[in-house]
Design a protein around this motif. Structure first.
Motif, PDB file in Angstrom:
ATOM      1  N   ARG A  64      29.244 -33.701  10.085  1.00  0.00           N
ATOM      2  CA  ARG A  64      28.088 -34.563  10.477  1.00  0.00           C
ATOM      3  C   ARG A  64      27.518 -34.889   9.192  1.00  0.00           C
ATOM      4  O   ARG A  64      26.708 -35.855   8.859  1.00  0.00           O
ATOM      5  N   ALA A  65      27.164 -33.788   8.170  1.00  0.00           N
ATOM      6  CA  ALA A  65      26.555 -33.990   6.873  1.00  0.00           C
ATOM      7  C   ALA A  65      26.989 -35.181   6.080  1.00  0.00           C
ATOM      8  O   ALA A  65      26.431 -36.093   5.661  1.00  0.00           O
ATOM      9  N   MET A  66      28.483 -35.258   6.254  1.00  0.00           N
ATOM     10  CA  MET A  66      29.106 -36.462   5.338  1.00  0.00           C
ATOM     11  C   MET A  66      28.821 -37.501   6.125  1.00  0.00           C
ATOM     12  O   MET A  66      28.970 -38.589   5.570  1.00  0.00           O
ATOM     13  N   ALA A  67      28.967 -37.587   7.374  1.00  0.00           N
ATOM     14  CA  ALA A  67      28.667 -38.839   8.026  1.00  0.00           C
ATOM     15  C   ALA A  67      27.266 -39.552   7.759  1.00  0.00           C
ATOM     16  O   ALA A  67      27.170 -40.530   7.485  1.00  0.00           O
ATOM     17  N   ARG A  68      26.311 -38.499   7.665  1.00  0.00           N
ATOM     18  CA  ARG A  68      24.900 -38.788   7.645  1.00  0.00           C
ATOM     19  C   ARG A  68      24.921 -39.477   5.861  1.00  0.00           C
ATOM     20  O   ARG A  68      24.273 -40.490   5.714  1.00  0.00           O
ATOM     21  N   HIS A  69      25.635 -38.963   4.943  1.00  0.00           N
ATOM     22  CA  HIS A  69      25.689 -38.917   3.617  1.00  0.00           C
ATOM     23  C   HIS A  69      26.173 -40.253   3.390  1.00  0.00           C
ATOM     24  O   HIS A  69      25.630 -41.115   2.902  1.00  0.00           O
ATOM     25  N   ALA A  70      27.268 -40.714   4.125  1.00  0.00           N
ATOM     26  CA  ALA A  70      27.859 -42.056   3.920  1.00  0.00           C
ATOM     27  C   ALA A  70      26.872 -43.114   4.790  1.00  0.00           C
ATOM     28  O   ALA A  70      27.053 -44.477   4.049  1.00  0.00           O
ATOM     29  N   ALA A  71      26.324 -42.944   5.642  1.00  0.00           N
ATOM     30  CA  ALA A  71      25.132 -43.787   6.351  1.00  0.00           C
ATOM     31  C   ALA A  71      24.099 -43.810   5.252  1.00  0.00           C
ATOM     32  O   ALA A  71      23.229 -44.794   5.684  1.00  0.00           O
ATOM     33  N   GLY A  72      23.773 -43.260   4.548  1.00  0.00           N
ATOM     34  CA  GLY A  72      22.557 -43.254   3.568  1.00  0.00           C
ATOM     35  C   GLY A  72      21.484 -42.370   4.198  1.00  0.00           C
ATOM     36  O   GLY A  72      20.311 -42.844   3.822  1.00  0.00           O
ATOM     37  N   ALA A  73      21.627 -41.798   5.180  1.00  0.00           N
ATOM     38  CA  ALA A  73      20.339 -40.986   6.157  1.00  0.00           C
ATOM     39  C   ALA A  73      20.072 -39.806   5.318  1.00  0.00           C
ATOM     40  O   ALA A  73      19.051 -39.031   5.670  1.00  0.00           O
ATOM     41  N   ALA A  74      21.180 -39.206   4.725  1.00  0.00           N
ATOM     42  CA  ALA A  74      20.872 -37.811   3.940  1.00  0.00           C
ATOM     43  C   ALA A  74      21.523 -37.828   2.562  1.00  0.00           C
ATOM     44  O   ALA A  74      22.566 -38.523   2.520  1.00  0.00           O
ATOM     45  N   ARG A  75      21.211 -36.749   1.889  1.00  0.00           N
ATOM     46  CA  ARG A  75      21.951 -36.669   0.651  1.00  0.00           C
ATOM     47  C   ARG A  75      22.803 -35.343   0.776  1.00  0.00           C
ATOM     48  O   ARG A  75      22.162 -34.374   0.770  1.00  0.00           O
ATOM     49  N   VAL A  76      24.145 -35.078   0.594  1.00  0.00           N
ATOM     50  CA  VAL A  76      24.733 -33.884   0.651  1.00  0.00           C
ATOM     51  C   VAL A  76      24.942 -33.639  -0.764  1.00  0.00           C
ATOM     52  O   VAL A  76      25.618 -34.222  -1.713  1.00  0.00           O
ATOM     53  N   ILE A  77      24.858 -32.212  -1.122  1.00  0.00           N
ATOM     54  CA  ILE A  77      25.040 -31.677  -2.460  1.00  0.00           C
ATOM     55  C   ILE A  77      25.859 -30.357  -2.257  1.00  0.00           C
ATOM     56  O   ILE A  77      25.154 -29.460  -1.688  1.00  0.00           O
ATOM     57  N   PRO A  78      27.228 -30.362  -2.713  1.00  0.00           N
ATOM     58  CA  PRO A  78      27.891 -29.143  -2.530  1.00  0.00           C
ATOM     59  C   PRO A  78      27.447 -28.166  -3.758  1.00  0.00           C
ATOM     60  O   PRO A  78      27.199 -28.672  -5.078  1.00  0.00           O
ATOM     61  N   ILE A  79      27.328 -26.834  -3.362  1.00  0.00           N
ATOM     62  CA  ILE A  79      27.125 -25.921  -4.434  1.00  0.00           C
ATOM     63  C   ILE A  79      28.096 -25.025  -4.453  1.00  0.00           C
ATOM     64  O   ILE A  79      28.527 -24.272  -3.344  1.00  0.00           O
ATOM     65  N   LEU A  80      28.801 -24.908  -5.445  1.00  0.00           N
ATOM     66  CA  LEU A  80      29.884 -24.078  -5.613  1.00  0.00           C
ATOM     67  C   LEU A  80      29.643 -22.532  -5.785  1.00  0.00           C
ATOM     68  O   LEU A  80      29.056 -22.288  -6.881  1.00  0.00           O
ATOM     69  N   VAL A  81      29.725 -21.621  -4.708  1.00  0.00           N
ATOM     70  CA  VAL A  81      29.295 -20.594  -4.693  1.00  0.00           C
ATOM     71  C   VAL A  81      30.620 -19.514  -5.284  1.00  0.00           C
ATOM     72  O   VAL A  81      30.245 -18.518  -6.199  1.00  0.00           O
ATOM     73  N   ARG A  82      31.601 -19.718  -4.568  1.00  0.00           N
ATOM     74  CA  ARG A  82      32.940 -18.945  -4.984  1.00  0.00           C
ATOM     75  C   ARG A  82      33.928 -19.787  -5.467  1.00  0.00           C
ATOM     76  O   ARG A  82      34.062 -20.841  -4.584  1.00  0.00           O
ATOM     77  N   ALA A  83      34.880 -19.589  -6.246  1.00  0.00           N
ATOM     78  CA  ALA A  83      36.159 -20.219  -6.684  1.00  0.00           C
ATOM     79  C   ALA A  83      36.969 -20.349  -5.253  1.00  0.00           C
ATOM     80  O   ALA A  83      37.088 -19.757  -4.499  1.00  0.00           O
TER      81      ALA A  83
END
Length: 166
Positions: A84-103
């Motif tokens: 859902r996050a990526m769908a909203r990101h693609a629509a410009g409704a939200a910004r998704v930011i991946p934060i790399l916690v572990r490899a």
């Protein structure tokens, strides 16, 4: 003062320590009223948890994905929150930011084309001074992007596509 940015944090259960550390580093931005964070550990007993997650995801302007192998393996994180996050990101409704916690192997994922934090895409777990990297990621994910996120969300709310920069 403008309304705080709603930040949804998606995190696997096994990465709860990383979630707690991130929240600690976001505390000043919350106290200053710039952001308000939410994650599924805040669901109260007796609440319809699936509906609560959906509602919070839909309201979020920024969605932080705390990425690890456990995040990728989690049906809730992957199939519900990330999708859902990526769908909203693609629509410009939200910004998704991946934060790399572990490899982990994340490059071929749905969010693999997004710029991840930390800047050098080195997982936080591999850093010697985790406080420093958390401080940097928290600032970059929220404060430095505040005006762009507010502008994008305002444009989205008016039915226009926000300009895409960076």
């Amino acid at each position: 003062m403008p309304k705080p940015i709603d930040v949804f944090i998606s995190c696997a259960r096994k990465d709860e320590a990383a979630l707690i550390e991130l929240e600690t580093h976001l505390a000043l931005l919350q106290r200053q009223g710039f952001i308000q964070t939410w994650h599924d550990r805040q669901i109260e007993a007796g609440t319809a948890w699936e509906a609560e997650i959906r509602e919070r995801l839909e309201a979020a302007q920024v969605i932080l994905l705390l990425v690890s192998a456990d995040f990728i393996a989690s049906p809730s994180c992957w199939d519900v929150e990330m999708e859902r996050a990526m769908a909203r990101h693609a629509a410009g409704a939200a910004r998704v930011i991946p934060i790399l916690v572990r490899a982990c192997d994340w490059r071929d994922s749905a969010f693999g084309g997004l710029s991840a934090l930390p800047d050098n895409e080195r997982p936080i777990q591999s850093w010697g001074d985790r406080d420093e990297v958390r401080r940097l990621q928290a600032c970059r994910a929220t404060r430095s992007d505040r005006s762009r996120v507010l502008s994008a969300c305002s444009a989205g709310a008016r039915g226009r596509s926000p300009s895409r920069t960076g």
